[in-house]
Scaffold this active site. Structure first.
Site, PDB file in Angstrom:
ATOM      1  N   PRO A  66       0.849  -1.195   0.000  1.00  0.00           N
ATOM      2  CA  PRO A  66       0.000   0.000   0.000  1.00  0.00           C
ATOM      3  C   PRO A  66       0.884   1.245   0.000  1.00  0.00           C
ATOM      4  O   PRO A  66       1.916   1.278   0.674  1.00  0.00           O
ATOM      5  CB  PRO A  66      -0.807  -0.125   1.290  1.00  0.00           C
ATOM      6  CG  PRO A  66      -0.162  -1.188   2.096  1.00  0.00           C
ATOM      7  CD  PRO A  66       0.704  -1.984   1.203  1.00  0.00           C
ATOM      8  N   HIS A  67       0.486   2.228  -0.804  1.00  0.00           N
ATOM      9  CA  HIS A  67       1.317   3.419  -0.924  1.00  0.00           C
ATOM     10  C   HIS A  67       0.479   4.624  -1.328  1.00  0.00           C
ATOM     11  O   HIS A  67      -0.642   4.482  -1.809  1.00  0.00           O
ATOM     12  CB  HIS A  67       2.446   3.202  -1.932  1.00  0.00           C
ATOM     13  CG  HIS A  67       1.970   2.833  -3.301  1.00  0.00           C
ATOM     14  ND1 HIS A  67       1.631   1.536  -3.642  1.00  0.00           N
ATOM     15  CD2 HIS A  67       1.756   3.577  -4.399  1.00  0.00           C
ATOM     16  CE1 HIS A  67       1.235   1.516  -4.904  1.00  0.00           C
ATOM     17  NE2 HIS A  67       1.302   2.746  -5.388  1.00  0.00           N
ATOM     18  N   GLY A  68       1.064   5.775  -1.078  1.00  0.00           N
ATOM     19  CA  GLY A  68       0.399   7.015  -1.440  1.00  0.00           C
ATOM     20  C   GLY A  68       1.312   8.194  -1.213  1.00  0.00           C
ATOM     21  O   GLY A  68       2.437   8.048  -0.732  1.00  0.00           O
TER      22      GLY A  68
END
Length: 153
Positions: A66-68
């Site tokens: 998960p990334h942002g």
């Protein structure tokens, strides 16, 4: 850039408690909030959920990344978590994820975000590394596996 330039041992969770996608991301966000008290974990969760709506960050082989990107963030943040039981993460191969890297980058940076994702992908491409991470006895051993492999790239 090495992962261990950003990831510290106290940002490794050897036994994630969460049993769902959101719970795992919340646990990892909490670790980052402890590492950077200015971080807003609620805003980070919004960003991560928005990213998941575009497509799952469960890439298969028991891995999710998960990334942002966050506004007002000055540097890259990483957290790692492991779930021995596995978590349904809508992975591309339909299998549960066991190994999680949470990557958060400043919103104005593209290069460092992509470099981190590429480095994590290279690290976890190896079946023996994934096996070592799953079988490690605790956070210190997990960190040492990552550190040893990080030095090889």
């Amino acid at each position: 850039m090495r992962l261990t330039d950003v990831l510290q041992q106290n940002q490794v969770i050897a036994d994630l408690k969460g049993t769902g996608k959101r719970a795992v991301m919340e646990e990892l966000c909490q670790v980052l909030q402890e590492a950077d008290p200015k971080l807003n974990p609620e805003r980070l969760m919004e960003v991560l959920i928005e990213r998941e709506r575009l497509g799952s960050t469960g890439i298969g082989d028991g891995i999710a990344i998960p990334h942002g990107k966050l506004e007002n963030l000055s540097h890259l943040l990483l957290a790692f978590g492991r779930s021995k039981a596995g978590v349904e993460f809508d992975s591309l191969d339909g299998k549960p994820a066991h190994l999680f890297f949470l990557v958060v980058a400043p919103d104005k940076s593209a290069g460092i975000h992509l470099k981190a994702l590429a480095r994590i992908s290279r690290l976890l491409k190896s079946g023996s590394v994934r096996k070592d991470l799953v079988e490690a006895k605790g956070a210190p051993e997990i960190f040492e596996v990552i550190k040893a492999q990080d030095e090889d790239f």
